[in-house]
Every structure is written in structure tokens, then in C-alpha cells.
Design a protein around this motif. Sequence first.
Motif, PDB file in Angstrom:
ATOM      1  N   LEU A 250       0.843  -1.261   0.063  1.00  0.00           N
ATOM      2  CA  LEU A 250       0.002   0.049  -0.051  1.00  0.00           C
ATOM      3  C   LEU A 250       0.734   1.292   0.015  1.00  0.00           C
ATOM      4  N   VAL A 251       0.467   2.146  -0.800  1.00  0.00           N
ATOM      5  CA  VAL A 251       1.202   3.650  -0.881  1.00  0.00           C
ATOM      6  C   VAL A 251       0.497   4.660  -0.697  1.00  0.00           C
ATOM      7  N   LEU A 252       0.819   5.411   0.374  1.00  0.00           N
ATOM      8  CA  LEU A 252      -0.431   6.553   0.845  1.00  0.00           C
ATOM      9  C   LEU A 252       0.616   7.642   0.613  1.00  0.00           C
ATOM     10  N   SER A 253      -0.139   8.788   0.533  1.00  0.00           N
ATOM     11  CA  SER A 253       0.560  10.274   0.759  1.00  0.00           C
ATOM     12  C   SER A 253       0.076  10.964   1.877  1.00  0.00           C
ATOM     13  N   ILE A 254       0.532  11.673   2.607  1.00  0.00           N
ATOM     14  CA  ILE A 254       0.068  12.501   3.792  1.00  0.00           C
ATOM     15  C   ILE A 254       0.625  14.094   3.501  1.00  0.00           C
TER      16      ILE A 254
END
Length: 352
Positions: A250-254
Motif C-alpha cells: 500500500l502506498v499513501l501520501s500525507i
Amino acid sequence: MTNDQIDIKKIRLRHLYQFARDTLKDPTYQEIAPISLLRAKSQALNPQGEPNDIALLVAIHQNRCVGYHGLLPGFLQNGGRLSKILWLITFYVDTRCRGKGIGKRLVAAIQEEGVDLITTGITKGAEMVYRSAGFGQLGDLPFCQLSPTYDFFSSDGQNASAVRQNSFSTIAVDRLIEREGEDIDSRRPAICFKRDSDTINWMIRNPWVVSGGEAQEDVGNYYFSLVRERFEFVALEVFSPDRKKRLGYLVLSISRKKKRMVVKILDYYFQDPNDIAFGGQLAMEYTSAYKADRLECPVGFANFFRSQPSLAPMLKRKKRLYLYCPRSRRSPLAKLAGEIELNYCDSDTAFT
């Protein structure tokens, strides 16, 4: 101001970073910078780009930059066949010069390249320019937004952490590595805009936006964001609880801008499609940990969030417009337009 008074410069990918450096001391770009050093350095490493690809057009009037249009080379994938496309990004015209045809000149110059063109995530003003230049509507990409309430932070986020301990484990990584026996890229749609593991790793390791404390000297007067209060990518490999089997990633941006925190689910892959629930639970955990104002995700997560009674009322369905301009009626983009499966991370969306 007439068209013959406007000079359009075309910057190729191989020259992009040096051009960005030159703008630091060139008075032509003191008022309007057409690209940041950070973005230029990253784009130069685009695994889908070639040295001679056009990457930026700049409109000059009386030795002053009055507008620009960025381009991002990519590919349309049809099974094992690839065809070149250009994503239209970062479109800007000086507010004092709008309504004088500069935007149309920039778009016309792009069309002269004879490449299939596509754009998404655009303003209403840009949409009008593109449509007047002959762009048609490819479609709308559905995606989801979730706006958490106070109750979420006090219960659901903590519950997500508890589920994680009993069902799966994670390891934070700085790049995705395909394991033996996996063929992640083969699981992608047959007809789509190419986004493979190399492209994802390029994004993770070469961001266009950074947190304020990480900012270094860059161009001034650049319209598009390059520094935020907080910005980071989080790449997680998901394993079984004993970490003996990788289940996916899983790849997220914050991102925090103007005191508003947003968590986005970008790329994901799970060998068992049912394990997408783990991705949803991880997103809940990060949304809670950062007390995010909004969680944004691909529509593939909608069923998971709808299955959570406390989350379902917070979920809204959104859509994003795509416009396209094939180079000819027989080009791959023209022939396949009705069959392309759109992706939440198409164009430069995941970078921003």
C-alpha cells in the motif's frame, strides 16, 4: 499583444533541469517561474520519458515569461504493446495577460508535436481552452472521499490498529521490490495508462512536493505547490502476522496545507483481492494517527468503507474529468478510447 509577438519555447526532457537552473538568474523569469528545480530534477528521471520528449512550453512576450504548459511523457498500454502519450499538466497564464490567446497558442504548439495527448485534474478555465482546441471527453474517473468525525478518531482508528495486530503486519520501505513468484505488473488492466513498479518507485523516491523543513533554494514565483506544511509518501509492504508471506503493498501520501491534513491511498496491490480490507484498515489507522480532515481513495475501496457502519455515512463519491486529443483518427488513443481503464494515479495526480 498579438500572436506574432509571442515566442513559444519548447524545452526537451534532456534539457529540463538545466533550463530550470538557468531561470534562477535569468530576468525573463523573475516574475513567473515556469518550473521548479525540484520538479525538473524529478521529471528528468521519469522512467517513461525519453531524452527528446517535450517536457515544457514557455510563452515569452517582450523578454518576460507570460505563461507555460508542462508535459509528462507516458505510455498507453494495450496488453504487451505500448504507445507514447503526453499528459498535459501545470498550465498557467499570467493573470494580466489572460484572454489574449496565450493559452491557445501553448496548446496549439503541443498539438504540433503529433503525439496522443490527454489531461485530467484540470480547472474550468483550462477545460475551456482544451475543448476549444478540439479535445474531447474521454470519461470520468470515480473515486471516494471520506471526511472523518470526532467519533472516528476516538474509536475506529484505534480499532483499525487492533485488527492489524491480529490479521497482518507491515514494514515501511523506501521502494517496492517484486518478490520471487510475484508478477505484480501483470495484474494490471489490459488497456490502461502504464503505471508499473518502476513508475511507483520513481514517485516515492523523487517527490515534487516537500515539507517546509526539507525545502532548499528553488525558483521563486512558481504557481504550483512545491512546499507544504507537511508532505510525505508512506510505502508499506503487508505481510501475514508472522511475516513469512507477503500479502501485498500500500502506498499513501500525507499532506498538510493551510492547516488541512489529507491522507490519500495511491497505489496498492494484494495477491488475494479480499485482502484489500487490510489496505482500508491501514488507511483508517493513518487517518486517525494524523487526525486527517479527509481520506481520499480509489473507488476500489468503496465497498470496504461502506461495510463499516460508522464510516459509511462519511463516504462521498466523486469524479475526475479526462479530456483527450488523439494525434489522428487511427492512433492507439483514438482506437482504444472507449476501453481504457482509468487509474486514480494517472498523470501527475499521485505526486501532488
